[in-house]
Design a protein around this motif. Structure first.
Motif, mmCIF file in Angstrom:
data_model
loop_
_atom_site.group_PDB
_atom_site.id
_atom_site.type_symbol
_atom_site.label_atom_id
_atom_site.label_comp_id
_atom_site.label_asym_id
_atom_site.label_seq_id
_atom_site.Cartn_x
_atom_site.Cartn_y
_atom_site.Cartn_z
ATOM 1 N N THR A 286 0.828 -1.205 0.000
ATOM 2 C CA THR A 286 0.000 0.000 0.000
ATOM 3 C C THR A 286 0.863 1.255 0.000
ATOM 4 O OG1 THR A 286 -1.799 -1.146 1.137
ATOM 5 C CG2 THR A 286 -1.790 1.250 1.261
ATOM 6 N N LEU A 287 1.947 1.236 0.757
ATOM 7 C CA LEU A 287 2.877 2.365 0.795
ATOM 8 C C LEU A 287 3.343 2.724 -0.608
ATOM 9 C CD1 LEU A 287 4.865 4.220 2.536
ATOM 10 C CD2 LEU A 287 6.496 2.368 2.225
ATOM 11 N N VAL A 288 3.725 1.702 -1.381
ATOM 12 C CA VAL A 288 4.250 1.926 -2.725
ATOM 13 C C VAL A 288 3.135 2.328 -3.698
ATOM 14 C CG1 VAL A 288 5.328 0.792 -4.709
ATOM 15 C CG2 VAL A 288 6.244 0.441 -2.402
ATOM 16 N N MET A 289 2.041 1.596 -3.683
ATOM 17 C CA MET A 289 0.992 1.814 -4.679
ATOM 18 C C MET A 289 0.258 3.137 -4.486
ATOM 19 S SD MET A 289 1.448 -0.633 -6.664
ATOM 20 C CE MET A 289 0.054 -0.330 -7.753
ATOM 21 N N LYS A 290 0.247 3.652 -3.258
ATOM 22 C CA LYS A 290 -0.400 4.944 -3.012
ATOM 23 C C LYS A 290 0.615 6.076 -2.820
ATOM 24 C CE LYS A 290 -4.050 4.925 -0.231
ATOM 25 N NZ LYS A 290 -4.938 4.628 0.941
ATOM 26 N N GLU A 291 1.899 5.744 -2.898
ATOM 27 C CA GLU A 291 2.964 6.719 -2.674
ATOM 28 C C GLU A 291 2.740 7.496 -1.371
ATOM 29 O OE1 GLU A 291 3.904 9.165 -6.037
ATOM 30 O OE2 GLU A 291 4.680 7.456 -7.185
ATOM 31 N N ILE A 292 2.480 6.733 -0.316
ATOM 32 C CA ILE A 292 2.291 7.327 1.005
ATOM 33 C C ILE A 292 3.621 7.866 1.531
ATOM 34 C CG2 ILE A 292 1.628 6.860 3.404
ATOM 35 C CD1 ILE A 292 -0.716 6.852 1.479
ATOM 36 N N ASP A 293 3.571 9.002 2.170
ATOM 37 C CA ASP A 293 4.741 9.609 2.805
ATOM 38 C C ASP A 293 4.647 9.339 4.302
ATOM 39 O OD1 ASP A 293 6.792 11.203 3.704
ATOM 40 O OD2 ASP A 293 6.223 12.967 2.546
ATOM 41 N N VAL A 294 5.563 8.538 4.833
ATOM 42 C CA VAL A 294 5.549 8.174 6.251
ATOM 43 C C VAL A 294 6.598 8.985 6.994
ATOM 44 C CG1 VAL A 294 5.775 6.310 7.930
ATOM 45 C CG2 VAL A 294 4.802 5.837 5.677
ATOM 46 N N ARG A 295 6.173 9.629 8.084
ATOM 47 C CA ARG A 295 7.079 10.480 8.854
ATOM 48 C C ARG A 295 7.001 10.136 10.334
ATOM 49 N NH1 ARG A 295 5.311 16.165 5.817
ATOM 50 N NH2 ARG A 295 5.728 15.381 3.704
ATOM 51 N N GLY A 296 8.144 10.013 10.953
ATOM 52 C CA GLY A 296 8.191 9.853 12.401
ATOM 53 C C GLY A 296 8.232 11.207 13.065
ATOM 54 N N THR A 297 7.882 11.235 14.335
ATOM 55 C CA THR A 297 7.976 12.476 15.095
ATOM 56 C C THR A 297 8.282 12.124 16.544
ATOM 57 O OG1 THR A 297 6.789 14.489 15.750
ATOM 58 C CG2 THR A 297 5.480 12.509 15.503
ATOM 59 N N ILE A 298 9.165 12.886 17.157
ATOM 60 C CA ILE A 298 9.491 12.670 18.564
ATOM 61 C C ILE A 298 9.515 14.023 19.288
ATOM 62 C CG2 ILE A 298 11.967 12.636 17.994
ATOM 63 C CD1 ILE A 298 10.283 10.828 20.974
ATOM 64 N N ALA A 299 8.701 14.124 20.290
ATOM 65 C CA ALA A 299 8.692 15.286 21.190
ATOM 66 C C ALA A 299 8.472 16.590 20.429
ATOM 67 C CB ALA A 299 9.963 15.309 22.027
ATOM 68 N N TYR A 300 9.454 17.516 20.481
ATOM 69 C CA TYR A 300 9.255 18.884 19.999
ATOM 70 C C TYR A 300 10.616 19.523 19.828
ATOM 71 C CZ TYR A 300 8.914 18.091 24.964
ATOM 72 O OH TYR A 300 9.085 17.553 26.208
#
Length: 358
Positions: A286-300
């Motif tokens: 699904t990540l590839v076929m929809k070209e999803i952008d995945v981002r992590g986030t920690i604190a601030y």
């Protein structure tokens, strides 16, 4: 003074400690309220993670367990150290609870000091904590707040900053549709930031109390029970078949992650906010076929001033998210046990280390 100390997994004790010395460049704070964070629960159940062990000191603080817990706190300045001339005794403050090497640039233009080597947190990695009656903190990490913001609500500015940074990472803008997976404290506060920016917010949450909170507080336009509603279908219906522009994973639960991936539109953005204590089974197809952008986030990172402005200006009301207030002696039984075993009954439980205000 009294303080809640982390000795190890399933081992938190209330100890009597000397009051901290307020050294040069430091601010002495009398803690008013401290929130119990999901990270505290992870340390209690699965740790140590950010906390040091009795044998292994934290590389910056140099402290070993036991350490004082609590990193979501507000209080009043009771002393200022030599060289601190821009804060006065009696001022209300909150703390950005970092422990970072002295040679790291933490100036106002920095965007990555929170990712620096060995980063730790006050209240997890040493240097006192908000679950003690008093604490001494370097001036850099102390942020004044207006007296118009009640100190119990001010204790939520730290987790609200987590939501603020997560929204920054997402690139969400007014007119977007966001799906938030999980309406615990971080999910709700992330939703609050999104609504303040003019984003349409859909929350998926099992707990009736938390769904109700999301709607009553005005931080969600739609609050769905995934046991009764096909969340993906509902989001597509709300967006004319496109899907959500952004999604926030706030649970560390696999089925929630899968739902968000499916509900996002092609080229949508997925932000992973929760701390996963285990590997996920990620849907790479699904990540590839929809070209999803995945981002992590920690604190601030340099997020507190803008977050405080949202609260002081009235754009975000933190009062609805406080569902309990307890004393230090009830930390485990009334606080931790509730959030671990009955988390559907609470959102944010605040602790008064001194007992004042209860």
């Amino acid at each position: 003074m009294r303080a809640a100390r982390y000795y190890g997994r399933n081992d938190i004790r209330i100890d009597d400690l000397p009051e901290p010395e307020v050294g040069p460049g430091q601010v002495g704070i009398e803690v008013a309220w401290c929130g119990i964070c999901g990270t505290d629960l992870h340390e209690y159940l699965e740790g140590p993670i950010f906390c040091p062990t009795p044998e292994t000191p934290h590389p910056i603080s140099g402290e070993t367990a036991p350490v004082t817990l609590g990193h979501e706190f507000s209080g009043t300045v009771y002393a200022v150290g030599e060289g601190v001339d821009d804060l006065e005794v009696g001022r209300h403050v909150v703390v950005e609870p970092y422990i970072i090497h002295d040679d790291v640039d933490t100036g106002p233009e920095s965007t990555d000091y929170h990712l620096s080597p060995d980063m730790g947190f006050i209240g997890l990695s040493g240097r006192g904590g908000g679950l003690g009656e008093k604490i001494a903190v370097q001036r850099r990490w102390v942020h004044p707040i207006a007296d118009s913001v009640p100190l119990d609500q001010a204790a939520l500015i730290e987790p609200l900053s987590v939501g603020y940074h997560a929204v920054q990472r997402s690139g969400a803008k007014a007119g977007d549709v966001a799906l938030v997976g999980g309406a615990g404290p971080i999910g709700l506060l992330t939703s609050a930031v999104l609504k303040a920016l003019g984003v349409t917010v859909v929350v998926s949450e099992l707990s009736p109390l938390r769904r109700q909170k999301a709607l009553e507080a005005g931080v969600a336009d739609h609050a769905l029970d995934p046991r009764e509603t096909d969340v993906v279908a509902a989001v597509r219906e709300l967006t004319g078949g496109r899907g959500a522009d952004v999604a926030f994973e706030c649970t560390s639960v696999q089925v929630v992650l899968d739902t968000l991936m499916e509900a996002l539109r092609p080229t949508g953005v997925l932000v992973v906010v929760s701390i996963w204590g285990h590997r996920s089974e990620f849907d790479m197809f699904t990540l590839v076929m929809k070209e999803i952008d995945v981002r992590g986030t920690i604190a601030y990172v340099n997020s507190h001033p803008a977050t405080i402005e949202l609260v002081e200006s009235g754009k975000i009301d933190l009062a609805p998210f406080i569902t309990g207030r307890i004393g230090l002696e009830g930390l485990v039984e009334e606080g931790f046990d509730t959030l671990i075993h009955r988390n559907e009954t609470a959102v944010k439980i605040l602790v008064s280390p001194s007992g004042r205000g209860l």
